[in-house]
Design a protein around this motif. Structure first.
Motif, short mmCIF file in Angstrom:
data_model
loop_
_atom_site.label_atom_id
_atom_site.label_comp_id
_atom_site.label_asym_id
_atom_site.label_seq_id
_atom_site.Cartn_x
_atom_site.Cartn_y
_atom_site.Cartn_z
N VAL A 162 0.84 -1.21 0.00
CA VAL A 162 0.00 0.00 0.00
C VAL A 162 0.87 1.25 0.00
CG1 VAL A 162 -1.65 1.35 1.36
CG2 VAL A 162 -1.98 -1.11 1.09
N LYS A 163 1.94 1.22 0.78
CA LYS A 163 2.87 2.35 0.84
C LYS A 163 3.49 2.61 -0.53
CE LYS A 163 7.21 3.77 3.06
NZ LYS A 163 8.31 3.33 3.95
N GLN A 164 3.89 1.55 -1.22
CA GLN A 164 4.49 1.71 -2.54
C GLN A 164 3.47 2.27 -3.54
OE1 GLN A 164 4.56 -1.31 -5.28
NE2 GLN A 164 6.57 -0.89 -6.15
N GLN A 221 1.89 7.16 -6.77
CA GLN A 221 0.87 8.07 -7.30
C GLN A 221 1.33 9.53 -7.28
OE1 GLN A 221 -1.90 6.48 -8.64
NE2 GLN A 221 -0.57 4.80 -8.00
N ARG A 222 2.38 9.81 -6.51
CA ARG A 222 2.84 11.20 -6.38
C ARG A 222 3.58 11.64 -7.64
NH1 ARG A 222 5.42 12.39 -0.54
NH2 ARG A 222 5.14 14.48 -1.38
N GLN A 223 3.25 12.83 -8.13
CA GLN A 223 3.87 13.32 -9.35
C GLN A 223 5.28 13.84 -9.11
OE1 GLN A 223 0.98 16.22 -10.72
NE2 GLN A 223 0.16 14.75 -12.19
N GLY A 224 5.52 14.40 -7.95
CA GLY A 224 6.85 14.90 -7.63
C GLY A 224 7.25 16.11 -8.46
N THR A 225 6.27 16.93 -8.88
CA THR A 225 6.57 18.10 -9.71
C THR A 225 6.69 19.39 -8.89
OG1 THR A 225 4.19 18.34 -10.13
CG2 THR A 225 5.47 17.14 -11.76
N HIS A 226 6.73 19.26 -7.56
CA HIS A 226 6.81 20.44 -6.70
C HIS A 226 8.14 21.18 -6.91
CE1 HIS A 226 8.99 17.31 -4.85
NE2 HIS A 226 8.04 16.87 -4.04
N LYS A 227 8.09 22.49 -6.84
CA LYS A 227 9.30 23.29 -7.05
C LYS A 227 9.14 24.64 -6.39
CE LYS A 227 13.31 24.37 -8.93
NZ LYS A 227 13.57 25.49 -8.02
N ALA A 228 10.17 25.08 -5.65
CA ALA A 228 10.19 26.42 -5.07
C ALA A 228 11.47 27.10 -5.54
CB ALA A 228 10.16 26.36 -3.54
N LYS A 229 11.40 28.41 -5.79
CA LYS A 229 12.58 29.14 -6.27
C LYS A 229 13.55 29.39 -5.11
CE LYS A 229 10.63 31.50 -10.26
NZ LYS A 229 10.38 32.80 -10.92
N ASN A 251 7.37 -11.12 -5.21
CA ASN A 251 6.84 -12.11 -4.27
C ASN A 251 6.16 -11.43 -3.08
OD1 ASN A 251 7.72 -14.31 -5.75
ND2 ASN A 251 9.74 -14.32 -4.78
N VAL A 252 6.70 -10.29 -2.66
CA VAL A 252 6.08 -9.54 -1.55
C VAL A 252 4.75 -8.96 -2.00
CG1 VAL A 252 6.34 -7.58 0.01
CG2 VAL A 252 8.32 -9.00 -0.53
N LYS A 253 4.70 -8.45 -3.22
CA LYS A 253 3.45 -7.89 -3.74
C LYS A 253 2.39 -8.98 -3.86
CE LYS A 253 3.58 -4.84 -7.05
NZ LYS A 253 3.14 -3.60 -6.36
N ARG A 254 2.79 -10.14 -4.32
CA ARG A 254 1.85 -11.26 -4.46
C ARG A 254 1.34 -11.69 -3.08
NH1 ARG A 254 5.03 -14.58 -7.14
NH2 ARG A 254 4.55 -13.58 -9.13
N LEU A 255 2.25 -11.76 -2.11
CA LEU A 255 1.86 -12.13 -0.74
C LEU A 255 0.91 -11.09 -0.16
CD1 LEU A 255 2.14 -13.79 1.86
CD2 LEU A 255 4.23 -12.48 2.37
N ALA A 256 1.16 -9.82 -0.46
CA ALA A 256 0.30 -8.74 0.06
C ALA A 256 -1.11 -8.85 -0.49
CB ALA A 256 0.90 -7.39 -0.30
N ARG A 257 -1.24 -9.12 -1.79
CA ARG A 257 -2.58 -9.25 -2.39
C ARG A 257 -3.32 -10.45 -1.83
NH1 ARG A 257 -1.17 -8.83 -8.61
NH2 ARG A 257 0.91 -9.24 -7.80
N THR A 288 -3.29 -4.40 -4.06
CA THR A 288 -3.54 -4.49 -2.61
C THR A 288 -4.30 -3.26 -2.12
OG1 THR A 288 -1.50 -5.76 -2.34
CG2 THR A 288 -2.46 -4.81 -0.36
N TYR A 289 -3.90 -2.08 -2.60
CA TYR A 289 -4.56 -0.85 -2.15
C TYR A 289 -6.05 -0.87 -2.50
CZ TYR A 289 -5.96 4.02 -1.81
OH TYR A 289 -6.64 5.17 -1.50
#
Length: 209
Positions: free
Chosen positions: A37-39, A44-52, A104-110, A184-185
């Protein structure tokens, strides 16, 4: 585990669907669910944030007041981060928040998420159906028949069905996806999982590897 197969009107068809113990009845791993779920949310985050920062601010470079004798702190630039309109210190920069997770972790999570839903009797198996045309009203009638009109629901199809998908698209509390798109989410986020009878084989084949 056997579950009664319902029809589009929410009534039992007399048939039973067998939910594989290898997918719907394992020992749940809460940490694997957390990691997946964390992944998903991080990706989903775009990561386009920017400050001068100071070097990117437009402004004069002249010294704004003399060095000594003013009774205040020395200042050399109007772009100083301490001044209004100045640059930001260590401001956010564009970056990727994507995380990697072992298959394998993703499969186990689902499987863990599906097991938890099965234990809480939140999985409904319904016979495959289709609509003549995309119509939200038809999908709402199905939700009412299943008693899910006021709950978050996730419909899992065996194959893509455009009419069913488009009929649900305007509803905030319902989502339709195929067995190959199951995450999983999505499972954890829904109150009830409605699985099409034809989707069971796809789910089990994807997660039994």
């Amino acid at each position: 585990m056997e579950v009664a197969v319902l029809d589009i009107n929410g009534k039992e068809t007399g048939r039973k669907a067998n939910l594989s113990d290898a997918v719907f009845a394992i020992e749940p791993n809460d940490h694997a669910v957390y990691l997946d779920v964390k992944q998903y949310l991080a990706n989903q985050r775009q990561g386009t944030h920017k400050a001068k920062e100071r070097a990117e601010i437009a402004g004069s470079t002249r010294k704004i007041k003399k060095q000594k004798g003013t009774g205040t702190a020395r200042a050399g630039s109007i772009k100083n981060p301490l001044f209004k309109g100045g640059g930001r210190v260590f401001g956010p920069r564009p970056r990727s928040y994507a995380q990697k997770l072992n298959k394998n972790v993703k499969r186990l999570a689902r499987k863990s998420a599906l097991t938890l839903k099965a234990k809480s009797e939140s999985i409904i198996v319904i016979e495959d159906f289709d609509f003549d045309a995309p119509k939200t009203k038809n999908f709402i009638n199905v939700l009412k028949a299943l008693g899910l009109d006021s709950k978050k629901s996730l419909f899992v199809l065996g194959d893509s069905n455009n009419n069913v998908y488009l009929s649900s698209r305007n509803l905030k509390t319902s989502e339709v996806l195929t067995s190959s798109e199951l995450s999983t989410y999505k499972i954890v986020n829904a109150n009830s999982i409605v699985v099409f009878e034809g989707a069971l084989e796809g789910i089990e084949s994807n997660l039994s590897k």
